[in-house]
Design an enzyme around this catalytic site. Structure first.
Site, short mmCIF file in Angstrom:
data_model
loop_
_atom_site.label_atom_id
_atom_site.label_comp_id
_atom_site.label_asym_id
_atom_site.label_seq_id
_atom_site.Cartn_x
_atom_site.Cartn_y
_atom_site.Cartn_z
N ARG A 111 27.63 -54.46 12.40
CA ARG A 111 28.19 -55.82 12.36
C ARG A 111 27.12 -56.86 12.01
NH1 ARG A 111 30.01 -57.77 17.03
NH2 ARG A 111 31.91 -58.78 16.34
N ILE A 112 25.93 -56.72 12.61
CA ILE A 112 24.89 -57.74 12.36
C ILE A 112 24.32 -57.59 10.95
CG2 ILE A 112 22.62 -58.62 13.07
CD1 ILE A 112 23.41 -57.85 15.99
N ASP A 115 21.93 -47.24 5.15
CA ASP A 115 22.48 -46.80 6.44
C ASP A 115 22.98 -45.38 6.25
OD1 ASP A 115 23.87 -46.54 8.95
OD2 ASP A 115 24.10 -48.70 8.99
N ALA A 168 15.90 -56.30 15.86
CA ALA A 168 16.71 -55.22 16.46
C ALA A 168 16.02 -54.66 17.71
CB ALA A 168 16.96 -54.14 15.42
N ARG A 169 15.12 -53.71 17.54
CA ARG A 169 14.40 -53.15 18.68
C ARG A 169 12.95 -52.86 18.28
NH1 ARG A 169 17.62 -55.01 21.41
NH2 ARG A 169 19.00 -54.07 22.96
N ASP A 202 11.06 -60.52 16.36
CA ASP A 202 11.69 -61.07 17.56
C ASP A 202 11.62 -60.05 18.70
OD1 ASP A 202 13.20 -63.11 18.96
OD2 ASP A 202 14.91 -61.73 18.86
N GLU A 243 7.91 -54.65 25.26
CA GLU A 243 8.12 -56.06 25.61
C GLU A 243 8.70 -56.22 27.02
OE1 GLU A 243 11.06 -56.89 22.48
OE2 GLU A 243 12.55 -57.16 24.06
N HIS A 254 12.26 -62.28 21.77
CA HIS A 254 13.61 -61.66 21.84
C HIS A 254 14.67 -62.73 22.11
CE1 HIS A 254 15.58 -57.49 22.66
NE2 HIS A 254 16.44 -58.33 22.10
C1 COI Z 1 21.12 -57.08 22.57
O1 COI Z 1 22.20 -57.65 22.77
O2 COI Z 1 21.07 -55.86 22.31
C2 COI Z 1 19.88 -57.84 22.63
O3 COI Z 1 18.91 -57.39 22.08
C3 COI Z 1 19.83 -59.09 23.45
C4 COI Z 1 19.54 -58.78 24.87
C5 COI Z 1 18.12 -58.40 25.14
C6 COI Z 1 19.87 -59.90 25.80
#
Ligand code: COI
Length: 330
Positions: free
Chosen positions: A155-156, A175, A233-234, A258, A263, A295
Site C-alpha cells: 500500500r505504501i 516486488d 520501512a525498517r 527514518d 533504533e 522513525h
Molecule cells: C509502523 O507502523 O510499522 C511503523 O513503523 C510506525 C510505528 C513504529 C509506530
C-alpha cells in the site's frame, strides 16, 4: 464482563485522547503504562484480553509472560509486525493483529526525503542557520529528471509511485508480488535492473528473513554512481556498515533514513547531552549527505488516531468472533 486492553508505551500527549474516544466507541476499557513492557510491569495486563505495544521485544519469552497473566490478544500499534514472534504466539494460542493506516502519510514523507536528498536541503538549512548563504557544495539535482526505484509495492510503495507520477520522474518497481495499481505508474523490473538504473532507491518492504540486509555491499556495488537510498520501512533492510562504506567511498550520493538498525530504546526518547550508544548511527550522523529522522514518517494526527482505533477494533473483532483484516494466529 466487558473487554479490556492494556496499552504499553502509550504516549499521554497524543494517544491517550484517542484511547478515551475509542473506549466509548467500542465499549472496551483500557489501562496503560507509558513504559515498554518489562518483567516488572507485565502484571498490569493481568485481567486484560489484549495488550497493545509499539515495536519492541515481543519474543517468545515476553509473549509467554503475557500469556501467563491471561492475555489472549497481542495488538501492535504499527503496520510492521516483524518484532512479534508469530510462531510462538500461535503455539501459545494467542491471536496477533497489526493495524492498517492510510498510506499517504508515510508515502509523502518518503517523497519529502527524496526531494530533500537530491536538493541537499538538510545541509542547506543547517548552513543557513549559521548565516552561510554561499552556494558551494549545495548544488542539487533536478528531481523530475531522476529515475526512482521503489522496492516493495504494498500500500505504501504503490502510493509513493502514484504520488510520484505527478513529478515526471521515471518510475521503476520491484516486488516478488506485482500489483496492477502499481503497474499504472511504474514499470516492474528485476532487482538488478532497478539497482543499476535508479538514481533514488526507496524501501517500502516489510522486514523478514528473506530481505534482511537486502541493501548490502553487493547490492550497493550494483547501484548507479551517486545513487540515493531512502528508508522509511525498517532499519534491518540495510546493512549499516555497507551503507557507511558506500557513503565514504562516494559511490552513494547520500541517504535519508527514518529508520536505522538497533533504533529500539533510542528513538522516541530524549537523549540530548548523552554519549551516543549506537556507533553506526553516530557515524551516519556525521555525514552532510545523510538525513536522519527518528522513525517519524508515520507521525500524523490521522495515523495516530487510526493506530489506536485499529487496536480497539481488533480486540472487538477477536472478542466477538468477527474478522475484518490482517494477521490472525489461531
Ligand atoms: C509502523 O507502523 O510499522 C511503523 O513503523 C510506525 C510505528 C513504529 C509506530
Amino acid at each position: 464482563m466487558g473487554m479490556k486492553i492494556c496499552f504499553y508505551a502509550l504516549r499521554e500527549f497524543d494517544e491517550l485522547v484517542f484511547c478515551e474516544q475509542m473506549k466509548e466507541k467500542y465499549g472496551i476499557d483500557f489501562v496503560y503504562s507509558t513504559q515498554y513492557p518489562t518483567p516488572e510491569n507485565i502484571s498490569l495486563a493481568s485481567g486484560c484480553d489484549g495488550m497493545s505495544c509499539t515495536p519492541c521485544d515481543m519474543s517468545a519469552k515476553v509473549l509467554k509472560a503475557f500469556h501467563d497473566v491471561g492475555v489472549k490478544y497481542i495488538l501492535t500499534r504499527s503496520v510492521g509486525y516483524d518484532h512479534v514472534d508469530l510462531a510462538a504466539a500461535r503455539e501459545l494460542g494467542m491471536k496477533v493483529d497489526n493495524i492498517v493506516y492510510t498510506p499517504t502519510g508515510v508515502a509523502d514523507y518518503a517523497i519529502m526525503l527524496m526531494l530533500a536528498s537530491v536538493r541537499r536541503f538538510a545541509h542547506i538549512l543547517k548552513r543557513t542557520e549559521l548565516q552561510d548563504y554561499s552556494l558551494k557544495n549545495k548544488l542539487g539535482r533536478d528531481f523530475s529528471m531522476c529515475t526512482v526505484g521503489v522496492m516493495g509495492t504494498g500500500r505504501i510503495g504503490t502510493t509513493v509511485l502514484q504520488h510520484l507520477s505527478g513529478f515526471g520522474c521515471r518510475l521503476l518497481a520491484y516486488d516478488v508480488y506485482e500489483n496492477d495499481r502499481a503497474k499504472k505508474f511504474a514499470e516492474y523490473v528485476d532487482l538488478d535492473t532497478l539497482l543499476s538504473e535508479a538514481d533514488i532507491i526507496s524501501l517500502h518492504m516489510n522486514a523478514n528473513e528473506a530481505n534482511h540486509h537486502i541493501i548490502n555491499h553487493d547490492t550497493i556495488a550494483k547501484m548507479k554512481q551517486g545513487a540515493y537510498i531512502i528508508n522509511t520501512a525498517r532499519g534491518k533492510l540495510i546493512d549499516s556498515e555497507a551503507l557507511i562504506e558506500g557513503i565514504e567511498s562516494g559511490k552513494l550520493g547520500g541517504a535519508a533514513l527514518d529508520v536505522v538498525e538497533f533504533e529500539n530504546g533510542l528513538y522516541y526518547y530524549d537523549h540530548m547531552g548523552e554519549v551516543m550508544v549506537n556507533p553506526k548511527l553516530a557515524i551516519l550522523r556525521s555525514f552532510p549527505n545523510v538525513i536522519l529522522s527518528p522513525h517519524t514518517a508515520f507521525y500524523t494526527a490521522e495515523d495516530v488516531c487510526e493506530m489506536v482505533e485499529g487496536n480497539f477494533r481488533s480486540c472487538y473483532e477477536f472478542g466477538t468472533g468477527k474478522k475484518l483484516h490482517g494477521l490472525e494466529t489461531k
